[in-house]
Motif scaffolding. Structure first.
Motif, short mmCIF file in Angstrom:
data_model
loop_
_atom_site.label_atom_id
_atom_site.label_comp_id
_atom_site.label_asym_id
_atom_site.label_seq_id
_atom_site.Cartn_x
_atom_site.Cartn_y
_atom_site.Cartn_z
N GLY A 79 8.71 -1.54 42.81
CA GLY A 79 8.88 -2.96 42.57
C GLY A 79 7.99 -3.55 41.50
N TRP A 80 7.46 -2.71 40.61
CA TRP A 80 6.61 -3.19 39.52
C TRP A 80 7.23 -2.86 38.18
CZ3 TRP A 80 2.16 -6.06 39.96
CH2 TRP A 80 1.63 -6.18 41.25
N ALA A 99 7.23 -13.25 29.93
CA ALA A 99 7.29 -13.54 31.36
C ALA A 99 6.47 -12.56 32.18
CB ALA A 99 8.75 -13.53 31.83
N ILE A 100 6.31 -11.34 31.68
CA ILE A 100 5.49 -10.36 32.40
C ILE A 100 4.03 -10.78 32.41
CG2 ILE A 100 4.67 -7.97 32.34
CD1 ILE A 100 7.41 -7.15 31.36
N GLY A 101 3.59 -11.39 31.31
CA GLY A 101 2.22 -11.89 31.28
C GLY A 101 1.28 -11.02 30.48
N PRO A 102 0.07 -11.50 30.28
CA PRO A 102 -0.89 -10.77 29.44
C PRO A 102 -1.37 -9.46 30.05
CG PRO A 102 -1.94 -12.65 30.50
CD PRO A 102 -0.49 -12.77 30.78
N GLN A 105 1.95 -6.18 33.29
CA GLN A 105 2.54 -5.66 34.52
C GLN A 105 2.73 -6.80 35.50
OE1 GLN A 105 0.18 -3.11 37.22
NE2 GLN A 105 1.78 -1.57 36.98
N CYS A 106 3.86 -6.78 36.21
CA CYS A 106 4.11 -7.79 37.23
C CYS A 106 5.16 -7.27 38.20
CB CYS A 106 4.56 -9.11 36.60
SG CYS A 106 6.25 -9.08 35.92
N ARG A 107 5.35 -8.01 39.27
CA ARG A 107 6.38 -7.65 40.24
C ARG A 107 7.76 -7.86 39.61
NH1 ARG A 107 4.82 -4.75 44.47
NH2 ARG A 107 6.64 -5.52 45.59
N ILE A 253 16.71 -3.38 42.50
CA ILE A 253 17.07 -4.15 43.70
C ILE A 253 15.91 -4.26 44.67
CG2 ILE A 253 19.47 -3.46 43.49
CD1 ILE A 253 19.04 -1.43 45.69
N HIS A 254 14.72 -3.82 44.28
CA HIS A 254 13.56 -3.86 45.17
C HIS A 254 13.19 -5.30 45.48
CE1 HIS A 254 9.39 -3.47 46.59
NE2 HIS A 254 9.71 -2.26 46.93
N ARG A 255 12.89 -5.57 46.75
CA ARG A 255 12.45 -6.90 47.18
C ARG A 255 11.02 -6.81 47.68
NH1 ARG A 255 16.20 -7.66 44.73
NH2 ARG A 255 18.09 -8.84 45.16
#
Length: 255
Positions: A79-80, A99-102, A105-107, A253-255
């Protein structure tokens, strides 16, 4: 006692049905003002196809699969999402990386929600709506909200009827009278929902009738002999379920 329960049920049924009728009338008026596309419109690529098939969320899924296939992103089944190449090749890719950010890495679920509401993705829908291929977002949202309110009114009337029957169980005559009166909101909301399947259902889809015809005319990729472009086309039309790689499909599709 049951009359006090009947009054709000009837009021909710009438108001919700009137609202749905009003939304349908507005949608008909707006659809009549849209241009009718002739032939295959220009500028309809994979992202536009994805929007017509599944809306903003489908556009985001396609962008993730495309960038992952090119090695610019790493989608983990946990989910990352991790940025591999921070140089975006287009507006959508740059918006996704931002949108991922500086941290790089993000969810994945948070990324998909943020990018689906990004102006770059909304612009795709606006262009398709102006071309007469997509249902305007305002019309679609109002139609869905109005249908949902009618369903709530139907469920509320059914719940009130059940409560009334339970409260007046010893008196069979009162129970039969309550059932007869509650038939009014039940028939009104149920009949309105049935008519909405014909008159309003088209406005709840992402694609307008012209856009749906365009989707039906597309060439569907062969499920066992897919090139990378075929995979992207399949994702645009069918979503993450078209991805054969189980780890990549799980990542989407990970939640």
């Amino acid at each position: 006692m049951w009359v006090l329960l009947l009054i709000p049920s009837c009021a909710a049924a009438v108001l919700s049905c009137l609202r749905l009728v009003r939304v349908a009338a507005i949608a008909d008026a707006l659809s009549g003002q849209l241009p009718a596309p002739s032939g295959r419109p220009s500028g309809v690529g994979l992202y536009e196809t994805a929007y017509l098939a599944g809306g903003p969320a489908r556009v985001v899924d396609l962008a993730l699969v495309r960038m992952a296939g090119l090695g610019r992103l790493h989608l983990a089944h946990t989910g990352w999402t991790t940025v591999v190449d921070p140089q975006g090749r287009g507006r959508l890719e740059r918006a996704l990386i931002n949108a991922i950010g500086p941290d790089g890495q993000c969810r994945t679920a948070q990324l998909k929600a943020a990018l689906a509401a990004h102006p770059t993705v909304r612009d795709i829908g606006d262009r398709l709506a102006l071309a007469g291929l997509a249902t305007p977002a305002v019309v679609r949202n109002r139609a869905l909200r109005a249908i949902r309110h009618v369903r709530y009114a139907l469920l509320g009337a059914a719940a009130m009827l059940l409560l009334t029957v339970l409260l007046s169980a010893p008196d069979e005559a009162a129970a039969r009278t309550a059932v007869a009166w509650y038939a009014l909101p039940l028939v009104l909301t149920g009949g309105t929902l049935l008519m909405a399947r014909v008159d309003v259902h088209a406005y709840t889809a992402w694609a307008a009738p012209a856009g749906q015809s365009l989707l039906r005319a597309l060439r569907w990729p062969h499920p066992h002999h897919r090139t990378p472009d075929d995979l992207l086309t399949a994702v645009a039309i069918c979503g993450p379920d078209a991805v054969a790689d189980p780890r990549l499909r799980a990542a989407l599709i990970h939640r």
